[in-house]
Scaffold this active site. Structure first.
Site, PDB file in Angstrom:
ATOM      1  N   ASP A 180       0.848  -1.207   0.000  1.00 15.56           N
ATOM      2  CA  ASP A 180       0.000   0.000   0.000  1.00 15.56           C
ATOM      3  C   ASP A 180       0.874   1.243   0.000  1.00 15.56           C
ATOM      4  O   ASP A 180       2.093   1.176   0.168  1.00 15.56           O
ATOM      5  CB  ASP A 180      -0.986  -0.008   1.175  1.00 15.56           C
ATOM      6  CG  ASP A 180      -0.315  -0.021   2.529  1.00 15.56           C
ATOM      7  OD1 ASP A 180       0.813   0.492   2.638  1.00 15.56           O
ATOM      8  OD2 ASP A 180      -0.913  -0.552   3.483  1.00 15.56           O
ATOM      9  N   LYS A 203      -4.309   0.793  -2.504  1.00 18.79           N
ATOM     10  CA  LYS A 203      -5.284  -0.010  -1.755  1.00 18.79           C
ATOM     11  C   LYS A 203      -6.209   0.928  -0.995  1.00 18.79           C
ATOM     12  O   LYS A 203      -5.758   1.904  -0.432  1.00 18.79           O
ATOM     13  CB  LYS A 203      -4.511  -0.901  -0.764  1.00 18.79           C
ATOM     14  CG  LYS A 203      -5.350  -1.704   0.178  1.00 18.79           C
ATOM     15  CD  LYS A 203      -4.476  -2.479   1.173  1.00 18.79           C
ATOM     16  CE  LYS A 203      -4.138  -1.670   2.400  1.00 18.79           C
ATOM     17  NZ  LYS A 203      -3.477  -2.461   3.446  1.00 18.79           N
ATOM     18  N   ARG A 205      -9.107   1.007   2.070  1.00 19.39           N
ATOM     19  CA  ARG A 205      -9.877   0.327   3.101  1.00 19.39           C
ATOM     20  C   ARG A 205     -11.236   0.995   3.176  1.00 19.39           C
ATOM     21  O   ARG A 205     -11.327   2.205   3.338  1.00 19.39           O
ATOM     22  CB  ARG A 205      -9.156   0.472   4.457  1.00 19.39           C
ATOM     23  CG  ARG A 205      -8.793  -0.826   5.069  1.00 19.39           C
ATOM     24  CD  ARG A 205      -8.009  -0.613   6.333  1.00 19.39           C
ATOM     25  NE  ARG A 205      -6.767  -1.381   6.292  1.00 19.39           N
ATOM     26  CZ  ARG A 205      -6.720  -2.712   6.392  1.00 19.39           C
ATOM     27  NH1 ARG A 205      -7.809  -3.400   6.547  1.00 19.39           N
ATOM     28  NH2 ARG A 205      -5.572  -3.338   6.332  1.00 19.39           N
ATOM     29  N   ASP A 230       5.771  -5.325   3.472  1.00 21.06           N
ATOM     30  CA  ASP A 230       4.793  -4.663   4.342  1.00 21.06           C
ATOM     31  C   ASP A 230       5.329  -4.742   5.768  1.00 21.06           C
ATOM     32  O   ASP A 230       6.329  -5.421   6.030  1.00 21.06           O
ATOM     33  CB  ASP A 230       3.423  -5.351   4.229  1.00 21.06           C
ATOM     34  CG  ASP A 230       2.274  -4.391   4.560  1.00 21.06           C
ATOM     35  OD1 ASP A 230       2.533  -3.325   5.163  1.00 21.06           O
ATOM     36  OD2 ASP A 230       1.121  -4.718   4.239  1.00 21.06           O
ATOM     37  N   ASP A 234      -1.942  -9.156   9.219  1.00 16.89           N
ATOM     38  CA  ASP A 234      -2.930  -9.329  10.278  1.00 16.89           C
ATOM     39  C   ASP A 234      -3.911 -10.421   9.819  1.00 16.89           C
ATOM     40  O   ASP A 234      -3.675 -11.608  10.040  1.00 16.89           O
ATOM     41  CB  ASP A 234      -3.610  -7.973  10.524  1.00 16.89           C
ATOM     42  CG  ASP A 234      -4.646  -8.017  11.624  1.00 16.89           C
ATOM     43  OD1 ASP A 234      -4.798  -9.078  12.266  1.00 16.89           O
ATOM     44  OD2 ASP A 234      -5.336  -7.011  11.853  1.00 16.89           O
ATOM     45  N   THR A 235      -4.975 -10.047   9.138  1.00 11.03           N
ATOM     46  CA  THR A 235      -5.902 -11.074   8.636  1.00 11.03           C
ATOM     47  C   THR A 235      -5.387 -11.718   7.347  1.00 11.03           C
ATOM     48  O   THR A 235      -5.913 -12.735   6.914  1.00 11.03           O
ATOM     49  CB  THR A 235      -7.272 -10.457   8.326  1.00 11.03           C
ATOM     50  OG1 THR A 235      -7.089  -9.508   7.264  1.00 11.03           O
ATOM     51  CG2 THR A 235      -7.859  -9.774   9.536  1.00 11.03           C
ATOM     52  N   GLY A 237      -5.650 -10.273   4.466  1.00 13.41           N
ATOM     53  CA  GLY A 237      -6.440  -9.753   3.344  1.00 13.41           C
ATOM     54  C   GLY A 237      -5.604  -8.931   2.377  1.00 13.41           C
ATOM     55  O   GLY A 237      -5.614  -9.178   1.163  1.00 13.41           O
TER      56      GLY A 237
HETATM   57  C1  R5P Z   1      -1.816  -1.513   6.797  1.00 12.19           C
HETATM   58  O1  R5P Z   1      -1.795  -0.317   6.744  1.00 12.19           O
HETATM   59  C2  R5P Z   1      -0.648  -2.373   7.126  1.00 12.19           C
HETATM   60  O2  R5P Z   1       0.545  -1.919   6.553  1.00 12.19           O
HETATM   61  C3  R5P Z   1      -0.901  -3.785   6.690  1.00 12.19           C
HETATM   62  O3  R5P Z   1      -1.040  -3.819   5.291  1.00 12.19           O
HETATM   63  C4  R5P Z   1      -2.139  -4.308   7.328  1.00 12.19           C
HETATM   64  O4  R5P Z   1      -2.062  -4.127   8.713  1.00 12.19           O
HETATM   65  C5  R5P Z   1      -2.390  -5.747   7.013  1.00 12.19           C
HETATM   66  O5  R5P Z   1      -3.660  -6.089   7.508  1.00 12.19           O
HETATM   67  P1  R5P Z   1      -4.433  -7.344   6.926  1.00 12.19           P
HETATM   68  O6  R5P Z   1      -3.454  -8.479   6.927  1.00 12.19           O
HETATM   69  O7  R5P Z   1      -5.574  -7.547   7.883  1.00 12.19           O
HETATM   70  O8  R5P Z   1      -4.890  -6.990   5.550  1.00 12.19           O
END
Ligand code: R5P
Length: 327
Positions: A180, A203, A205, A230, A234-235, A237
């Protein structure tokens, strides 16, 4: 002479581990060449925590190592109570060492009537009695400004770049791809150090439900091996969308790099099904065995223990940390 000078500073290093990251803490202790300090941590039936130190820390330079990963609130409270226990036992200096800081994504009021929880966490660490902090790959560098105490905001990407320099020897025309725009500046630094081109994913959200949508790539990934970067998964996604989008646009092998394996919900399952060649991460958060097994030998875990051990050693001895990175 050296001993006399050390007496005037903060005493000897005393390392305390919370329960979230004992293997990492042990590796840090091994690097420094000292044992972890004993402490008793008990959870009562009512979920209240009780902590007792095994020995005195009066006049010593204490470090509390705790990842505020899942279970987040238990791990956070454990760290705060440990810090207060050290303060009440008259430690000379206390450093909160957070390989991973929870709530770091709540760092601004980007909607009406919402909190800035990262600021609250920083305040709690100070109120508990910490004199300093050491944190690895903060979600946003500006979070340093939430602390009134000094600290070291480190990045594991120095370690990850050394690894990528080796892997790059077998890659085909690699390009760094940021998942992102929020990671764009750090991605640019990584691309510069690897001497490869850079591309970004735009990207957006849409809601607060952890679902992200990868929209479009700015730059060229067709017929390139792709080094996705990155700060955390987290999830999963964002990363799975990024992998699929890169593949759709003609990317060859995809090497996924992220510092914090948060792995909420079914992230490991989703990653296991995604067409990436390798997932490269660190031990800022312990990865459960089930998730490790799911990813098998596509998972590479680099340890940040030497980084943290060296920084703790330097903080105690009063030696520059920036010099480690030629800064
Ligand atoms: C978002 O700003 C972070 O850099 C990560 O891309 C994000 O925390 C990842 O979250 P997830 O794995 O839930 O998409």
């Amino acid at each position: 002479m050296l001993n006399h000078r050390r007496d005037l500073m903060y005493g000897d290093i005393r390392l305390f581990s919370g329960t979230s990251c004992e293997p990492l803490s042990q590796k840090i202790a091994d690097y420094i060449g000292i044992p972890l300090c004993g402490r008793k941590i008990i959870e009562f039936a009512n979920e209240n925590l009780f902590i007792q130190l095994a020995g005195s820390v009066r006049g010593q330079d204490c470090y509390v190592i705790q990842s505020t990963s899942r279970p987040v609130h238990r791990n956070l409270m454990e760290m705060l109570i440990l810090i207060q226990t050290l303060r009440l036992d008259s430690a000379a200096r206390i450093t909160a060492v957070l390989p991973y800081m929870c709530y770091a994504r709540s760092d601004k009021k980007d909607q009406p009537r919402v909190p800035i929880t990262a600021r609250l966490v920083a305040d709690m660490i100070e109120v508990a009695g910490a004199d300093r902090y050491i944190i690895v790959d903060l979600h946003a560098g500006q979070i340093q400004g939430f602390f009134n105490i000094p600290g070291d905001a480190l990045t594991a990407y120095h370690r990850m770049i050394s690894n990528l320099i080796e892997l790059k020897k077998d890659m085909f025309d690699p390009v760094v791809l940021s998942t992102d725009l929020g990671f764009a500046k750090r991605a640019r630094n990584i691309a510069e150090k690897l001497h490869v081109p850079l591309a970004f994913i735009e990207k957006r959200r849409l809601k607060n439900d952890s679902k992200a949508e990868a929209l479009t790539v700015i730059g060229d990934v067709q017929n390139h091996d792709v080094i996705l970067v990155d700060d955390e998964i987290d999830t999963g996604g964002s990363m799975v969308n990024a992998i699929n989008l890169a593949k759709k646009l003609g990317a060859r092998d995809i090497y996924v790099n992220f510092v914090h394996p948060v792995f909420s919900a079914n992230a490991a399952e989703r990653l296991a099904e995604a067409p990436a060649k390798l997932y490269i991460t660190t031990d800022t958060i312990e990865i459960p065995e089930k998730s490790r097994n799911l990813l098998g030998d596509r998972l590479m875990i680099l340890s940040i223990s030497e980084l943290l051990g060296e920084v703790i050693h330097r903080a105690n001895a009063g030696i520059s940390v920036g010099m480690m990175f030629n800064e």
